[in-house]
Design a protein around this motif. Sequence first.
Motif, PDB file in Angstrom:
ATOM      1  N   SER A 228       1.024  -0.447  -6.052  1.00  0.00           N
ATOM      2  CA  SER A 228      -0.320  -0.077  -5.612  1.00  0.00           C
ATOM      3  C   SER A 228      -0.622  -0.639  -4.226  1.00  0.00           C
ATOM      4  O   SER A 228      -1.102   0.078  -3.342  1.00  0.00           O
ATOM      5  CB  SER A 228      -1.350  -0.582  -6.626  1.00  0.00           C
ATOM      6  N   VAL A 229      -0.321  -1.926  -4.029  1.00  0.00           N
ATOM      7  CA  VAL A 229      -0.616  -2.546  -2.735  1.00  0.00           C
ATOM      8  C   VAL A 229       0.297  -1.996  -1.651  1.00  0.00           C
ATOM      9  O   VAL A 229      -0.142  -1.729  -0.521  1.00  0.00           O
ATOM     10  CB  VAL A 229      -0.484  -4.078  -2.833  1.00  0.00           C
ATOM     11  N   ALA A 230       1.569  -1.817  -1.972  1.00  0.00           N
ATOM     12  CA  ALA A 230       2.517  -1.311  -0.974  1.00  0.00           C
ATOM     13  C   ALA A 230       2.137   0.096  -0.524  1.00  0.00           C
ATOM     14  O   ALA A 230       2.237   0.428   0.668  1.00  0.00           O
ATOM     15  CB  ALA A 230       3.929  -1.329  -1.531  1.00  0.00           C
ATOM     16  N   THR A 231       1.690   0.919  -1.449  1.00  0.00           N
ATOM     17  CA  THR A 231       1.285   2.281  -1.103  1.00  0.00           C
ATOM     18  C   THR A 231       0.137   2.280  -0.105  1.00  0.00           C
ATOM     19  O   THR A 231       0.097   3.075   0.831  1.00  0.00           O
ATOM     20  CB  THR A 231       0.878   3.056  -2.372  1.00  0.00           C
ATOM     21  N   GLY A 232      -0.800   1.368  -0.307  1.00  0.00           N
ATOM     22  CA  GLY A 232      -1.957   1.293   0.590  1.00  0.00           C
ATOM     23  C   GLY A 232      -1.708   0.506   1.862  1.00  0.00           C
ATOM     24  O   GLY A 232      -2.561   0.491   2.755  1.00  0.00           O
ATOM     25  N   ASN A 233      -0.538  -0.153   1.939  1.00  0.00           N
ATOM     26  CA  ASN A 233      -0.233  -0.980   3.115  1.00  0.00           C
ATOM     27  C   ASN A 233       1.206  -0.730   3.568  1.00  0.00           C
ATOM     28  O   ASN A 233       2.073  -1.609   3.442  1.00  0.00           O
ATOM     29  CB  ASN A 233      -0.436  -2.459   2.797  1.00  0.00           C
ATOM     30  N   PRO A 234       1.482   0.448   4.105  1.00  0.00           N
ATOM     31  CA  PRO A 234       2.849   0.760   4.532  1.00  0.00           C
ATOM     32  C   PRO A 234       3.338  -0.121   5.686  1.00  0.00           C
ATOM     33  O   PRO A 234       4.540  -0.138   5.977  1.00  0.00           O
ATOM     34  CB  PRO A 234       2.765   2.231   4.952  1.00  0.00           C
ATOM     35  N   ASP A 235       2.414  -0.851   6.326  1.00  0.00           N
ATOM     36  CA  ASP A 235       2.781  -1.770   7.407  1.00  0.00           C
ATOM     37  C   ASP A 235       2.939  -3.210   6.921  1.00  0.00           C
ATOM     38  O   ASP A 235       2.919  -4.155   7.718  1.00  0.00           O
ATOM     39  CB  ASP A 235       1.747  -1.713   8.526  1.00  0.00           C
ATOM     40  N   LEU A 236       3.124  -3.379   5.621  1.00  0.00           N
ATOM     41  CA  LEU A 236       3.327  -4.713   5.054  1.00  0.00           C
ATOM     42  C   LEU A 236       4.562  -5.370   5.689  1.00  0.00           C
ATOM     43  O   LEU A 236       5.617  -4.754   5.791  1.00  0.00           O
ATOM     44  CB  LEU A 236       3.517  -4.602   3.539  1.00  0.00           C
TER      45      LEU A 236
END
Length: 345
Positions: A228-236
Amino acid sequence: MSVRKRAANRLSTKIALLTIPILLTTACAGGGTGPSGAAGPTKIGFAQGNFGNGWYEVNAKGATDEAKQLGHDLEVVSGGGDPVTQNAQLSNFITKGVAGLIINPTDPQALSSNLSRLKDEKIPFVLVNAGVTPDLLADSYCYVTEDEKVNAGLVGAETARVMKAKHGATKPVKILLVLGFPGDTNSANREAGFKAGYASVAGAPPAQYLENVYGKWAADTAVAPVSSVATGNPDLDAMFVGTDSMLPGVQQALTSVNMWGKVSIASYDGQMKVVKQMKDDPNSPVIATVANLPAQQGMIAAQMLDKALKGEDKNTACPGNKFFVKPTLITHDNAASYYKSDADY
C-alpha cells in the motif's frame, strides 16, 4: 513475531521437537541435583514468547543445549504470541514446582501478576529478548538481550552512509519503517535506534520518514501494508525492516509494484539466508542487517539461571540486572566472512 493462527498450527510439532532432547536428558544426565537435594537433573522451564519465524526456535535450542550441559531438565513451551496463553503456562510451571524459569515475555505488563508470584514464591527467573519495565526488571535475576537501540543504530548509520553516497547531502530521502506492532517495546526501541543512527552521520541527506507500517513480525502480514505504501510512494528511497523474518513479504510487496531493487533496505536479526543473499549478490537491495545472536542469548540465559539456582549474587553475576550480547553489523563488505552455511543465525 508470527501470525497467531500459524503459530497455533505449528505449536504441537515445535514443542515435540524441542522436548525430545529434554526427555533424553532426564534419562541420561548424571550428577545433577534437584531443588530438594534429590539425585537427578533440576527441573526448570522456558516460557518462550512464540514459535514460527525461526528466531524463537534457535533461541530456545541455545537454552536447551546449555541447560543440558549444566545438568538441568528444561521444559520449553510457546505462548503463541498470546499473553493469556503465556500466563497460563507460567501458572502451570509454578504449580509443577519448577526450580527456576527463563521467560521471553509476549507482553511484559500482562505478565506482571505471575512475575510477582514468582518473586513471592522465591522462584528465580531470567528474562530473555523482550524487556520489561524497571520495577519488573528488578525482580528478575537477569535480563539477557541485545541493546536494540544500539543495534538498530548501526543499520541506521549504514543507511545514512548509503543515502549520502547515492543522493548527496541536500536532497531529502523518503524512508519507510516496517515494524512489528504499534507500541510494542521491540518496535519502539528499534525505531528510536535506527533514527538516532541515521542522524549521527554527518552530511547524510535529510530523512523524510513516512508513517510506520506494522507487519506483526512475519512475512505474510507485511505484504499488504508495504504494498500500500509503496504504491503511493514510487519515489521511496530506503526502508528499515525491523526483522529479517519480514523480508520475504517486503520483497513480494515491492516486486508486485516493480520496486524491488530500487529501494535500499536495512534489516535486523542477521538471518543467514539474508547474509547469503548479500554475499552472493553485490547488487542486492538489502544493504545491511545486524546480528543479535538468538542462540547465544538462550545459552547465556540458561547460564544465568544456573547461577541463580546455585545462589550466586545477582549483582555480581549480572550487574544492573542486564546482560547485552555484542552486536555485529553485516554489510556487503563483510557478508562473506560472516556467513556460516550450517547456521540459521
